[in-house]
Design a protein around this motif. Structure first.
Motif, mmCIF file in Angstrom:
data_model
loop_
_atom_site.group_PDB
_atom_site.id
_atom_site.type_symbol
_atom_site.label_atom_id
_atom_site.label_comp_id
_atom_site.label_asym_id
_atom_site.label_seq_id
_atom_site.Cartn_x
_atom_site.Cartn_y
_atom_site.Cartn_z
ATOM 1 N N CYS A 154 1.680 -0.720 -9.550
ATOM 2 C CA CYS A 154 0.446 -0.026 -9.140
ATOM 3 C C CYS A 154 -0.774 -0.609 -9.838
ATOM 4 O O CYS A 154 -1.826 -0.825 -9.209
ATOM 5 C CB CYS A 154 0.562 1.472 -9.405
ATOM 6 S SG CYS A 154 1.748 2.292 -8.332
ATOM 7 N N MET A 155 -0.654 -0.883 -11.120
ATOM 8 C CA MET A 155 -1.759 -1.483 -11.864
ATOM 9 C C MET A 155 -2.089 -2.864 -11.289
ATOM 10 O O MET A 155 -3.252 -3.196 -11.054
ATOM 11 C CB MET A 155 -1.389 -1.594 -13.353
ATOM 12 C CG MET A 155 -2.509 -2.091 -14.263
ATOM 13 S SD MET A 155 -2.740 -3.887 -14.370
ATOM 14 C CE MET A 155 -1.111 -4.470 -14.745
ATOM 15 N N PHE A 156 -1.064 -3.644 -11.009
ATOM 16 C CA PHE A 156 -1.272 -4.986 -10.458
ATOM 17 C C PHE A 156 -1.888 -4.906 -9.065
ATOM 18 O O PHE A 156 -2.823 -5.633 -8.749
ATOM 19 C CB PHE A 156 0.064 -5.745 -10.420
ATOM 20 C CG PHE A 156 -0.094 -7.189 -10.051
ATOM 21 C CD1 PHE A 156 -0.521 -8.111 -10.995
ATOM 22 C CD2 PHE A 156 0.172 -7.629 -8.768
ATOM 23 C CE1 PHE A 156 -0.679 -9.455 -10.660
ATOM 24 C CE2 PHE A 156 0.018 -8.954 -8.429
ATOM 25 C CZ PHE A 156 -0.415 -9.874 -9.374
ATOM 26 N N GLN A 157 -1.390 -4.002 -8.257
ATOM 27 C CA GLN A 157 -1.902 -3.829 -6.893
ATOM 28 C C GLN A 157 -3.382 -3.424 -6.911
ATOM 29 O O GLN A 157 -4.175 -3.933 -6.121
ATOM 30 C CB GLN A 157 -1.071 -2.772 -6.163
ATOM 31 C CG GLN A 157 -1.480 -2.552 -4.726
ATOM 32 C CD GLN A 157 -0.596 -1.516 -4.061
ATOM 33 O OE1 GLN A 157 -0.197 -0.530 -4.671
ATOM 34 N NE2 GLN A 157 -0.275 -1.743 -2.810
ATOM 35 N N ASN A 158 -3.761 -2.533 -7.824
ATOM 36 C CA ASN A 158 -5.153 -2.104 -7.915
ATOM 37 C C ASN A 158 -6.054 -3.199 -8.489
ATOM 38 O O ASN A 158 -7.208 -3.332 -8.085
ATOM 39 C CB ASN A 158 -5.276 -0.839 -8.772
ATOM 40 C CG ASN A 158 -4.669 0.358 -8.094
ATOM 41 O OD1 ASN A 158 -4.597 0.428 -6.868
ATOM 42 N ND2 ASN A 158 -4.205 1.307 -8.886
ATOM 43 N N SER A 159 -5.534 -3.983 -9.424
ATOM 44 C CA SER A 159 -6.331 -5.033 -10.065
ATOM 45 C C SER A 159 -6.437 -6.298 -9.219
ATOM 46 O O SER A 159 -7.449 -6.990 -9.256
ATOM 47 C CB SER A 159 -5.737 -5.396 -11.426
ATOM 48 O OG SER A 159 -5.721 -4.278 -12.280
ATOM 49 N N PHE A 160 -5.371 -6.607 -8.495
ATOM 50 C CA PHE A 160 -5.312 -7.863 -7.734
ATOM 51 C C PHE A 160 -4.777 -7.632 -6.318
ATOM 52 O O PHE A 160 -3.716 -8.140 -5.947
ATOM 53 C CB PHE A 160 -4.421 -8.886 -8.456
ATOM 54 C CG PHE A 160 -4.841 -9.164 -9.861
ATOM 55 C CD1 PHE A 160 -5.911 -9.995 -10.132
ATOM 56 C CD2 PHE A 160 -4.175 -8.572 -10.936
ATOM 57 C CE1 PHE A 160 -6.307 -10.264 -11.442
ATOM 58 C CE2 PHE A 160 -4.567 -8.827 -12.243
ATOM 59 C CZ PHE A 160 -5.638 -9.667 -12.495
ATOM 60 N N PRO A 161 -5.505 -6.866 -5.504
ATOM 61 C CA PRO A 161 -4.995 -6.563 -4.159
ATOM 62 C C PRO A 161 -4.768 -7.801 -3.296
ATOM 63 O O PRO A 161 -3.858 -7.818 -2.459
ATOM 64 C CB PRO A 161 -6.076 -5.655 -3.556
ATOM 65 C CG PRO A 161 -7.291 -5.866 -4.387
ATOM 66 C CD PRO A 161 -6.808 -6.266 -5.754
ATOM 67 N N GLU A 162 -5.553 -8.872 -3.536
ATOM 68 C CA GLU A 162 -5.376 -10.086 -2.737
ATOM 69 C C GLU A 162 -4.020 -10.726 -2.979
ATOM 70 O O GLU A 162 -3.425 -11.306 -2.081
ATOM 71 C CB GLU A 162 -6.513 -11.083 -2.999
ATOM 72 C CG GLU A 162 -6.512 -11.751 -4.361
ATOM 73 C CD GLU A 162 -7.148 -10.952 -5.499
ATOM 74 O OE1 GLU A 162 -7.340 -11.527 -6.582
ATOM 75 O OE2 GLU A 162 -7.440 -9.752 -5.337
ATOM 76 N N PHE A 163 -3.488 -10.613 -4.206
ATOM 77 C CA PHE A 163 -2.159 -11.153 -4.484
ATOM 78 C C PHE A 163 -1.094 -10.399 -3.700
ATOM 79 O O PHE A 163 -0.197 -11.002 -3.125
ATOM 80 C CB PHE A 163 -1.831 -11.062 -5.979
ATOM 81 C CG PHE A 163 -2.372 -12.201 -6.781
ATOM 82 C CD1 PHE A 163 -1.774 -13.439 -6.756
ATOM 83 C CD2 PHE A 163 -3.484 -12.025 -7.581
ATOM 84 C CE1 PHE A 163 -2.263 -14.492 -7.499
ATOM 85 C CE2 PHE A 163 -3.992 -13.065 -8.331
ATOM 86 C CZ PHE A 163 -3.385 -14.306 -8.289
ATOM 87 N N VAL A 164 -1.192 -9.098 -3.698
ATOM 88 C CA VAL A 164 -0.192 -8.271 -3.024
ATOM 89 C C VAL A 164 -0.187 -8.578 -1.531
ATOM 90 O O VAL A 164 0.863 -8.563 -0.891
ATOM 91 C CB VAL A 164 -0.446 -6.773 -3.300
ATOM 92 C CG1 VAL A 164 0.517 -5.895 -2.532
ATOM 93 C CG2 VAL A 164 -0.329 -6.502 -4.800
ATOM 94 N N GLN A 165 -1.352 -8.914 -0.974
ATOM 95 C CA GLN A 165 -1.443 -9.236 0.450
ATOM 96 C C GLN A 165 -0.982 -10.653 0.769
ATOM 97 O O GLN A 165 -0.412 -10.898 1.823
ATOM 98 C CB GLN A 165 -2.891 -9.063 0.934
ATOM 99 C CG GLN A 165 -3.358 -7.623 0.897
ATOM 100 C CD GLN A 165 -4.855 -7.502 1.132
ATOM 101 O OE1 GLN A 165 -5.546 -8.492 1.366
ATOM 102 N NE2 GLN A 165 -5.366 -6.292 1.053
ATOM 103 N N ARG A 166 -1.218 -11.601 -0.140
ATOM 104 C CA ARG A 166 -0.965 -13.007 0.163
ATOM 105 C C ARG A 166 0.357 -13.550 -0.358
ATOM 106 O O ARG A 166 0.915 -14.486 0.223
ATOM 107 C CB ARG A 166 -2.100 -13.866 -0.407
ATOM 108 C CG ARG A 166 -3.374 -13.744 0.382
ATOM 109 C CD ARG A 166 -4.522 -14.467 -0.256
ATOM 110 N NE ARG A 166 -4.350 -15.901 -0.378
ATOM 111 C CZ ARG A 166 -5.247 -16.692 -0.948
ATOM 112 N NH1 ARG A 166 -6.358 -16.192 -1.449
ATOM 113 N NH2 ARG A 166 -5.030 -17.980 -1.035
#
Length: 192
Positions: A154-166
């Motif tokens: 969750c922390m990673f998703q909120n901090s780096f949403p572009e990573f989670v998408q790409r």
């Protein structure tokens, strides 16, 4: 101007004249890589420092069981190499591979040293880059040791949403120390 993404990034830290910018660009080579192409194999001399103009790279190693363990990603305007091996000019313990089709600038160790000799102000730029990378690595270690796996995602998703998408889920799971199946469960839970 050719390679303007790099110059724009340098200008976030330094004031450069057009002449200096042109002189600095001479030290870099431009490459386009396909998805899943290896830029640095493990056990080979780490002689290049990479700047991502477009795309995404990963730094990973293979553990004793043959499992792929991603330790770092680099997207647009990020630098990537095995910094210790690059600095010491020794074989790398890591692979660098493209996650998606990527346009990358590279500089060899010898050209990097020459660049710093001819343009001493670049020392400040690279020091800033290295300090930021080191700080990010320390924060990742802190989060991996203080957050639950779900909190980490969750922390990673909120901090780096572009990573989670790409980034493909299996690579994201590897980076976060999760299995792809567990990451799927966490994502399902968020949407239920």
């Amino acid at each position: 101007m050719r390679k303007s993404a790099l110059i724009a990034h340098i200008k976030t830290c330094l004031v450069l004249s057009e002449e200096e910018a042109s002189e600095i660009l001479v030290f870099f080579d431009s490459h386009t890589y396909r998805k899943k192409e290896t830029l640095l194999p493990a056990d080979k001399l780490c002689d290049k420092l990479f700047f991502v103009e477009k795309g995404c790279l990963q730094l990973y190693f293979t553990d004793s069981l043959g499992n792929h363990k991603t330790t770092q990603f680099a997207m647009e305007n990020w630098w990537l190499t095995d910094f210790l091996a690059f600095q010491k000019q020794i074989p790398s313990n890591f692979y660098i591979e493209t996650v998606e089709k990527s346009k990358v600038l590279s500089i060899s160790f010898s050209k990097h040293q020459e660049l710093l000799d001819k343009h001493p102000k670049m020392e400040k730029y690279f020091r800033t880059i290295y300090e930021t990378a080191y700080g990010a690595a320390l924060m990742r270690i802190k989060f991996m040791n203080s957050l639950s796996k779900e909190e980490m995602f969750c922390m990673f998703q909120n901090s780096f949403p572009e990573f989670v998408q790409r980034v493909p889920q299996y690579l994201l799971a590897s980076f976060l120390g999760l299995t792809p199946e567990y990451l799927s469960e966490i994502k399902k839970k968020q949407f239920s």
